[in-house]
Design an enzyme around this catalytic site. Structure first.
Site, mmCIF file in Angstrom:
data_model
loop_
_atom_site.group_PDB
_atom_site.id
_atom_site.type_symbol
_atom_site.label_atom_id
_atom_site.label_comp_id
_atom_site.label_asym_id
_atom_site.label_seq_id
_atom_site.Cartn_x
_atom_site.Cartn_y
_atom_site.Cartn_z
ATOM 1 N N GLU A 13 28.841 17.808 39.912
ATOM 2 C CA GLU A 13 27.675 18.162 39.102
ATOM 3 C C GLU A 13 26.803 19.188 39.814
ATOM 4 O O GLU A 13 25.835 19.687 39.249
ATOM 5 C CB GLU A 13 26.833 16.915 38.787
ATOM 6 C CG GLU A 13 27.508 15.925 37.869
ATOM 7 C CD GLU A 13 28.004 16.562 36.584
ATOM 8 O OE1 GLU A 13 27.165 17.151 35.875
ATOM 9 O OE2 GLU A 13 29.214 16.498 36.315
ATOM 10 N N PRO B 115 26.561 27.990 37.766
ATOM 11 C CA PRO B 115 26.345 28.575 36.442
ATOM 12 C C PRO B 115 24.862 28.789 36.127
ATOM 13 O O PRO B 115 24.530 29.457 35.144
ATOM 14 C CB PRO B 115 26.983 27.571 35.480
ATOM 15 C CG PRO B 115 27.344 26.383 36.271
ATOM 16 C CD PRO B 115 27.260 26.705 37.723
ATOM 17 N N ASP C 52 34.461 53.882 38.734
ATOM 18 C CA ASP C 52 34.765 52.598 38.116
ATOM 19 C C ASP C 52 33.971 52.335 36.853
ATOM 20 O O ASP C 52 32.812 52.705 36.759
ATOM 21 C CB ASP C 52 34.344 51.445 39.046
ATOM 22 C CG ASP C 52 35.320 51.250 40.158
ATOM 23 O OD1 ASP C 52 36.450 51.673 40.012
ATOM 24 O OD2 ASP C 52 34.902 50.665 41.176
ATOM 25 N N ARG D 27 35.286 45.795 48.022
ATOM 26 C CA ARG D 27 35.785 47.108 47.600
ATOM 27 C C ARG D 27 34.693 48.166 47.590
ATOM 28 O O ARG D 27 34.974 49.356 47.423
ATOM 29 C CB ARG D 27 36.539 47.015 46.266
ATOM 30 C CG ARG D 27 35.719 46.555 45.104
ATOM 31 C CD ARG D 27 36.584 46.246 43.910
ATOM 32 N NE ARG D 27 37.237 47.421 43.339
ATOM 33 C CZ ARG D 27 36.602 48.426 42.762
ATOM 34 N NH1 ARG D 27 35.284 48.407 42.677
ATOM 35 N NH2 ARG D 27 37.265 49.444 42.253
#
Ligand code: ADE
Length: 249
Positions: free
Chosen positions: A115, A88, A168, A153
């Site tokens: 963690e 993150p 897209d 893709r």
């Protein structure tokens, strides 16, 4: 393109990768996904891969030795391809980053758990850190699958339709126009007349306008960076005028 995934949970990957488009891409040799269980490189009797943090505090930290050993064993020392840590704390994943990463022939994905990884892994082994959004998951496995999917893709031949990735949402800088298929009427809800007209020029213009409309309604931040054509500007200023007129009613 070759993906080397380093994880404590390799079993999480095949259920997703061995289906549909990604399955075909592997069968056709367009992508290859090698799964490596970090635990296999832990040398102690119990194959321990985590430990308590120095300085105290809750949670566990992934030990550096098995991670270095696994990655260097598979990819060389130093590794001959980017080593991406899913965390993150990384740079936020986007279509732009997908295009950038898809230029590599090979890429290593390191899935953090608990963690996170010992800081020395981050500093001396990892070359890039990616987050899939501002929320915290239980590990980097789903983010790694998301990366594999988004990059795969983009590889020529993976999608049946070569126009697919160009139109897209996000690829063009606009959200995509709405799609319809048969039947022309369902429970009284009709497909826009324009799409049944067979006039391809008019349909292309309608789609462009719908893409602009969607983007301005849902993601005005994207339009700020987008280079509008003269025709786009005309359409949007007509929209403004229409809105002003309806406000006055
Ligand atoms: N691991 C846990 N949460 C994550 C996130 N949001 N992105 C990438 N890896 C993660």
């Amino acid at each position: 393109m070759q993906f080397d995934v380093f994880t404590l949970f390799p079993e999480m990957f095949p259920p997703y990768l061995d289906m549909s488009i990604l399955k075909r891409a592997q069968e056709n040799g367009l992508i290859e996904v090698n799964l490596h269980n970090i635990r296999d490189w832990a040398t102690d009797k119990h194959h321990v891969t985590d430990d308590t943090p120095y300085g105290g505090g809750g949670g566990m930290v992934m030990k550096p030795e098995p991670i270095f050993a696994a990655i260097e064993d598979r990819l060389g020392a130093p590794p001959d391809c980017p080593v991406v840590l899913l965390t993150p704390q990384g740079r936020k994943f986007s279509q732009k980053i997908a295009i950038e990463l898809a230029a590599n022939k090979r890429i290593a994905l390191l899935c953090g758990r608990y963690e996170g990884v010992d800081e020395r892994v981050r500093q001396h082994l990892v070359t890039d850190e990616i987050s899939i959004g501002d929320y915290v998951l239980t590990g980097g496995e789903l983010p790694a699958l998301i990366l594999i999917d988004a990059l795969s893709r983009l590889i020529p031949g993976v999608l049946g339709d070569p126009g697919g990735p160009v139109d897209d949402s996000h690829a063009s800088g606009l959200l995509e126009y709405p799609h319809y298929t048969r039947p022309p009427e369902f429970r009284g809800m009709k497909v826009p007349e324009m799409l049944l007209s067979g006039d391809h020029r008019k349909i292309a213009r309608w789609r462009r306008q719908q893409a602009l409309l969607r983007t301005i309604q849902r993601r005005p931040d994207m339009l700020e960076k987008f280079e509008l054509t003269e025709e786009d500007k005309k359409y949007l200023s007509n929209l403004d005028a229409l809105e002003a007129a309806t406000d006055q009613e």
